[in-house]
Scaffold this motif. Structure first.
Motif, short mmCIF file in Angstrom:
data_model
loop_
_atom_site.label_atom_id
_atom_site.label_comp_id
_atom_site.label_asym_id
_atom_site.label_seq_id
_atom_site.Cartn_x
_atom_site.Cartn_y
_atom_site.Cartn_z
N LYS A 19 46.12 33.60 103.89
CA LYS A 19 47.09 32.49 103.94
C LYS A 19 46.37 31.16 104.02
O LYS A 19 46.70 30.20 103.32
N PHE A 20 45.34 31.12 104.92
CA PHE A 20 44.58 29.85 105.01
C PHE A 20 43.92 29.50 103.69
O PHE A 20 43.90 28.35 103.26
N PHE A 21 43.33 30.59 103.07
CA PHE A 21 42.65 30.38 101.80
C PHE A 21 43.61 29.85 100.74
O PHE A 21 43.35 28.88 100.01
N SER A 22 44.82 30.51 100.68
CA SER A 22 45.83 30.08 99.71
C SER A 22 46.28 28.65 100.00
O SER A 22 46.40 27.82 99.09
N GLY A 23 46.52 28.35 101.29
CA GLY A 23 46.95 26.97 101.65
C GLY A 23 45.89 25.97 101.29
O GLY A 23 46.18 24.88 100.78
N SER A 24 44.62 26.33 101.56
CA SER A 24 43.54 25.39 101.23
C SER A 24 43.48 25.12 99.73
O SER A 24 43.31 23.98 99.28
N GLU A 60 48.75 26.45 88.33
CA GLU A 60 47.73 26.66 89.37
C GLU A 60 48.30 27.44 90.55
O GLU A 60 47.64 28.37 91.07
N GLU A 61 49.54 27.01 90.95
CA GLU A 61 50.17 27.72 92.07
C GLU A 61 50.39 29.18 91.71
O GLU A 61 50.16 30.09 92.53
N GLN A 62 50.85 29.32 90.45
CA GLN A 62 51.09 30.71 90.02
C GLN A 62 49.78 31.50 89.99
O GLN A 62 49.73 32.68 90.41
N GLY A 63 48.74 30.78 89.51
CA GLY A 63 47.42 31.44 89.48
C GLY A 63 46.92 31.78 90.89
O GLY A 63 46.39 32.88 91.14
N ILE A 64 47.12 30.75 91.78
CA ILE A 64 46.71 31.00 93.17
C ILE A 64 47.49 32.15 93.78
O ILE A 64 46.93 33.04 94.45
N ALA A 65 48.86 32.10 93.50
CA ALA A 65 49.70 33.16 94.09
C ALA A 65 49.29 34.52 93.55
O ALA A 65 49.19 35.51 94.30
N GLN A 66 49.01 34.54 92.21
CA GLN A 66 48.61 35.82 91.63
C GLN A 66 47.24 36.26 92.19
O GLN A 66 47.02 37.45 92.47
N GLY A 67 46.38 35.22 92.35
CA GLY A 67 45.05 35.53 92.92
C GLY A 67 45.16 36.07 94.34
O GLY A 67 44.50 37.06 94.72
N ILE A 68 46.04 35.36 95.12
CA ILE A 68 46.24 35.79 96.51
C ILE A 68 46.82 37.21 96.55
O ILE A 68 46.39 38.07 97.33
N ALA A 69 47.86 37.40 95.64
CA ALA A 69 48.50 38.72 95.63
C ALA A 69 47.48 39.80 95.25
O ALA A 69 47.44 40.88 95.85
N PHE A 70 46.68 39.40 94.21
CA PHE A 70 45.67 40.36 93.78
C PHE A 70 44.67 40.64 94.91
O PHE A 70 44.34 41.80 95.22
N THR A 71 44.24 39.55 95.58
CA THR A 71 43.27 39.70 96.66
C THR A 71 43.87 40.51 97.82
O THR A 71 43.21 41.38 98.42
N THR A 72 45.15 40.14 98.12
CA THR A 72 45.82 40.86 99.21
C THR A 72 45.92 42.35 98.89
O THR A 72 45.66 43.22 99.74
N LYS A 73 46.30 42.60 97.62
CA LYS A 73 46.42 44.00 97.22
C LYS A 73 45.06 44.69 97.28
O LYS A 73 44.94 45.83 97.74
N LEU A 74 44.03 43.90 96.86
CA LEU A 74 42.68 44.47 96.87
C LEU A 74 42.22 44.73 98.30
O LEU A 74 41.67 45.82 98.65
N PHE A 75 42.42 43.71 99.17
CA PHE A 75 42.04 43.87 100.58
C PHE A 75 42.85 44.98 101.26
O PHE A 75 42.34 45.68 102.14
N SER A 76 44.15 45.12 100.81
CA SER A 76 44.96 46.18 101.42
C SER A 76 44.36 47.55 101.10
O SER A 76 44.38 48.48 101.92
N ARG A 77 43.83 47.66 99.88
CA ARG A 77 43.23 48.94 99.51
C ARG A 77 41.87 49.11 100.18
O ARG A 77 41.44 50.23 100.46
N LEU A 78 41.17 47.93 100.39
CA LEU A 78 39.84 48.03 101.02
C LEU A 78 39.90 48.10 102.56
O LEU A 78 38.87 48.30 103.22
N ALA A 79 41.14 47.81 103.10
CA ALA A 79 41.24 47.79 104.56
C ALA A 79 40.91 49.18 105.15
O ALA A 79 41.40 50.20 104.65
N SER A 80 40.07 49.11 106.26
CA SER A 80 39.65 50.37 106.89
C SER A 80 39.14 50.08 108.29
O SER A 80 38.90 48.89 108.61
N PRO A 81 39.01 51.05 109.14
CA PRO A 81 38.49 50.80 110.50
C PRO A 81 37.09 50.20 110.46
O PRO A 81 36.76 49.40 111.32
#
Lengths: 253, 223
Positions: A239-244, A122-143
């Motif tokens: 981070k909050f989402f992952s911690g939750s 689960e942790e690995q899944g969460i971490a992968q999910g977070i990483a995936f989400t982070t990577k996705l948000f990093s690509r979607l980040a914009s002004p």
């Protein structure tokens, strides 16, 4: 064939003397030694009978001892068998208990390993999910996204309860306090003024504000007011989402 | 038969060669028995074994005739057997004559038997012993007395006659036939000496035993 009275008388005397001689030198000693020998034989026979009687008695005692010993041996064998059976039962019971205990422990360990494995998964899944989400948000980040987050920040500042505002006001009572505002993208002049206005409203007085750009936030803002930190950025939200999620997973286990 | 030679006189007694021979026999028996019984042991040697055999034979013979009286009668009866055997056999030795070939000697022995019968009878039965002379009827008393005398005379004459005749036969054969011819007669002498001694002693034993058991015999007869 003359008869001589002197010879007749002397012969009678001679014979009587001969009787005395033979009685003292022949009959008596020989009969004595025979009697002694007979007494010795009888004594030997008596001793032999006594010895035989003692031997018979000893034999009977020996046979009695043998019988008693045999009985004791059989009793001891019976006791030993009973003790061995009891001991075997005890050992079997102990062994079964240990086997059951070991099986229980193994079951617990398996359960624990299973749960640990599931938790790691689960942790690995969460971490992968977070990483995936982070990577996705990093690509979607914009002004534009940051503008939306800015609107949400202002909305949250407006929506603070009185209690929260009072706590923040107490935290900004420290002299020479400076508010630090970090954003993923640079803020224009208007937004800085607008945000300064809102923060002064929350703090209850005008405070110096330092604006900084921190790309690690992906998108959004982080405002440090003394000991208070206001998060309105994707990094901290993730981070909050992952911690939750992790907390929820730990709580379910 | 040669007459006894007077060797010397001891007071009123003429000491004949017969008496001297008897003394020699007594001396021989006394010394032999003294030497043989000096060191008796429970593990007997040949001589002691022989003597024990002779004594036990005498004891058993007396016990067979008169049970329970062997110890009492052994000195007299045993001495009769031993002395008569030796005295009979002495005649085989050259230049010696059997004392039992002399009527004075056998008469002396017979008188001793006669006296010993009454001695043992009175000793064991008391005066009641004399009652057997009146048994089964007092009328028979003279016959009892005649029997006592005649059997005593018979004892003396039987032994004397046999031994004297043996020596005489041996002497006659020696005179008639020569030096070695009497040897079988001498062997017969040995057998005859033993038989006559046995007969004399056994008769004496029977007479003495009869006297000692006279009352028992009477009780048995009355029953």
């Amino acid at each position: 064939m003359n008869f001589d009275w002197a010879t007749f008388i002397l012969e009678i005397i001679n014979f009587l003397v001969l009787i005395w001689i033979l009685k003292h030198f022949l009959y008596q000693p020989i009969l004595d030694i025979i009697a002694r020998r007979r007494a010795g034989i009888e004594k030997t026979l008596a001793d032999a009978h006594q010895t035989k009687a003692e031997a018979d008695k000893l034999k009977q005692q020996h046979e009695k001892f043998l019988a008693e010993w045999e009985k004791e041996k059989e009793d001891a064998q019976v006791r030993l068998m009973a003790e061995l059976a009891a001991m075997r039962e005890n050992k079997l019971a102990e062994l079964n208990a240990k086997i059951n205990e070991e099986a229980e422990r193994r079951k617990v360990l398996d359960e624990r390993a299973k749960r640990e494995f599931e938790r790691r998964m689960e942790e690995q899944g969460i971490a992968q999910g977070i990483a995936f989400t982070t990577k996705l948000f990093s690509r979607l980040a914009s002004p534009q996204l940051e503008a939306g987050l800015y609107a949400l920040l202002l909305e949250d500042l407006h929506g603070l309860s009185k209690e929260n505002k009072r706590v923040i006001t107490e935290a900004t009572a420290v002299p020479e306090l400076q508010i630090k505002v970090q954003s993923a993208f640079p803020l224009d002049e208007n937004k800085q003024n607008e945000l300064t206005h809102h923060l002064s409203d929350v703090a209850g007085r005008m405070l110096p504000i330092e604006f900084q750009v921190n790309p690690d936030l992906i998108a959004g803002f982080q405002i440090v007011i003394g000991s208070w930190i206001l998060h309105a950025n994707l990094r901290d939200e993730l981070k909050f989402f992952s911690g939750s999620l992790q907390h929820a997973t730990a709580g379910s286990q | 038969m040669e007459e006894a030679v007077v060797v010397f006189y001891a007071g009123p007694f003429a000491i004949t060669s017969i008496v001297i021979t008897t003394w020699g026999i007594m001396l021989f028996l006394g010394v032999f028995c003294w030497l043989a019984t000096r060191q008796l042991s429970l593990d007997p040697g040949p001589v002691q074994t022989m003597l024990e055999g002779i004594i036990l034979l005498i004891e058993e013979s007396i016990e067979a005739v008169s049970p329970g009286y062997a110890q009492q009668m052994m000195p007299f009866i045993g001495t009769l057997w031993i002395y008569i055997v030796i005295a009979n056999l002495v005649g085989i030795v050259p230049e010696l004559h059997s004392p039992t070939g002399n009527l004075s000697v056998t008469a002396g022995l017979a008188i001793l038997v006669f006296l010993s019968v009454h001695w043992f009878g009175i000793r064991n039965e008391g005066v009641r012993y004399l009652k057997h002379y009146l048994s089964p009827s007092p009328i028979l008393l003279p016959f009892h007395l005649i029997s006592e005398v005649t059997r005593t005379i018979a004892l003396a004459v039987r032994l004397f006659g046999n031994i004297m005749s043996l020596e005489l036969v041996a002497l006659l054969v020696l005179f008639v036939a020569g030096l070695l011819v009497p040897v079988p007669v001498l062997m017969l002498h040995i057998v005859e000496a033993l038989v006559q001694a046995y007969i004399f002693g056994m008769l004496a034993l029977i007479y003495v035993a009869g006297a000692m058991q006279s009352q028992q015999n009477e009780k048995g007869a009355s029953l």
